[in-house]
Design an enzyme around this catalytic site. Structure first.
Site, PDB file in Angstrom:
ATOM      1  N   CYS A  15      36.545  37.001  39.189  1.00 53.85           N
ATOM      2  CA  CYS A  15      35.532  35.950  39.125  1.00 53.85           C
ATOM      3  C   CYS A  15      34.940  35.864  37.709  1.00 53.85           C
ATOM      4  O   CYS A  15      35.657  35.628  36.755  1.00 53.85           O
ATOM      5  CB  CYS A  15      34.478  36.133  40.207  1.00 53.85           C
ATOM      6  SG  CYS A  15      33.550  34.608  40.528  1.00 53.85           S
ATOM      7  N   GLU A  40      38.194  40.964  46.925  1.00 55.66           N
ATOM      8  CA  GLU A  40      37.573  41.919  47.852  1.00 55.66           C
ATOM      9  C   GLU A  40      37.136  41.268  49.164  1.00 55.66           C
ATOM     10  O   GLU A  40      36.887  41.973  50.150  1.00 55.66           O
ATOM     11  CB  GLU A  40      36.389  42.622  47.175  1.00 55.66           C
ATOM     12  CG  GLU A  40      35.164  41.761  46.931  1.00 55.66           C
ATOM     13  CD  GLU A  40      35.208  40.891  45.690  1.00 55.66           C
ATOM     14  OE1 GLU A  40      34.176  40.278  45.384  1.00 55.66           O
ATOM     15  OE2 GLU A  40      36.276  40.822  45.039  1.00 55.66           O
ATOM     16  N   HIS A  99      37.680  35.997  44.726  1.00 60.91           N
ATOM     17  CA  HIS A  99      37.137  37.288  45.132  1.00 60.91           C
ATOM     18  C   HIS A  99      38.169  38.011  45.994  1.00 60.91           C
ATOM     19  O   HIS A  99      38.216  37.819  47.214  1.00 60.91           O
ATOM     20  CB  HIS A  99      35.825  37.100  45.899  1.00 60.91           C
ATOM     21  CG  HIS A  99      34.698  36.633  45.038  1.00 60.91           C
ATOM     22  ND1 HIS A  99      33.918  37.489  44.302  1.00 60.91           N
ATOM     23  CD2 HIS A  99      34.252  35.391  44.758  1.00 60.91           C
ATOM     24  CE1 HIS A  99      33.022  36.800  43.622  1.00 60.91           C
ATOM     25  NE2 HIS A  99      33.205  35.524  43.883  1.00 60.91           N
TER      26      HIS A  99
END
EC number: 4.3.2.10
Length: 196
Positions: free
Chosen positions: A77, A179, A177
């Protein structure tokens, strides 16, 4: 294996920690130069605004440290954007690891800015995309995107084509993202942790 998450006051890194926990990876959140240099893997996440984040990196000397790292480094990001040459967000000079500019998405009918939500990525290449299907879906939250270039390893289409992932030498980056991108994001993180 020692994995370091770079601490630089750019958003919430808790989701990155949870993702590494799920993978059984041990990690350290730090802005200490010696700890970062001695890591086997470095993750450079970010949520927030480019100029503020770069100011903190400069204050800590991390803007000079990060480009010199020799181990695998993954920026996500805002972390990815700060690894580029320049961001239009507050006219910010970034670290220049990737010789490319980050530009704001223009206003266009039918497209909301920021680009928020799930979108597909294509033209996949490089070790982090190993095992991923073409047009895999990942989660984005951003108003700025890096242009497509020779170092692009995944492309996303939103208003215009932009680099969803980049790679140059030991530096890897993802605009989305990873994650919180489900099984696709988990595979990308697994592939990163396997790099030598």
């Amino acid at each position: 294996m020692k994995t370091v998450i770079i601490k630089y006051n750019a958003g919430n890194v808790q989701s990155v920690m949870y993702a590494l926990d799920r993978l059984g990876a041990s990690y350290l959140l730090t802005d200490d130069e010696a700890e970062i240099r001695s890591a086997d893997k470095v993750i450079f996440p970010g949520v927030g605004e480019a100029s503020t984040a770069m100011a903190y990196l400069r204050q800590k000397g991390l803007d000079k440290l990060i480009p010199t790292l020799k181990q695998p480094v993954l920026g996500t990001c805002v972390g990815m954007q700060l690894m580029c040459r320049h961001s239009e967000e507050n006219d910010t000079t970034c670290m220049g690891i990737f010789d490319i500019d980050v530009r704001r998405f223009p206003s266009q009918p039918g497209f909301k800015v920021p680009h928020t939500g799930w979108n597909s990525i294509h033209s996949l290449s490089g070790p982090l995309t190993e095992g991923l299907p073409e047009n895999a879906y990942v989660y984005f939250v951003h108003s700025y995107g890096a242009d497509v270039c020779a170092e692009t390893t995944a492309v996303c289409e939103y208003v215009r084509p932009f680099s969803a992932m980049l790679q140059k030498d030991n530096f890897y980056a993802a605009q989305f993202h990873a994650e919180i991108s489900g099984n696709v994001g988990q595979r990308i993180l697994e592939n990163f942790l396997k790099l030598s």
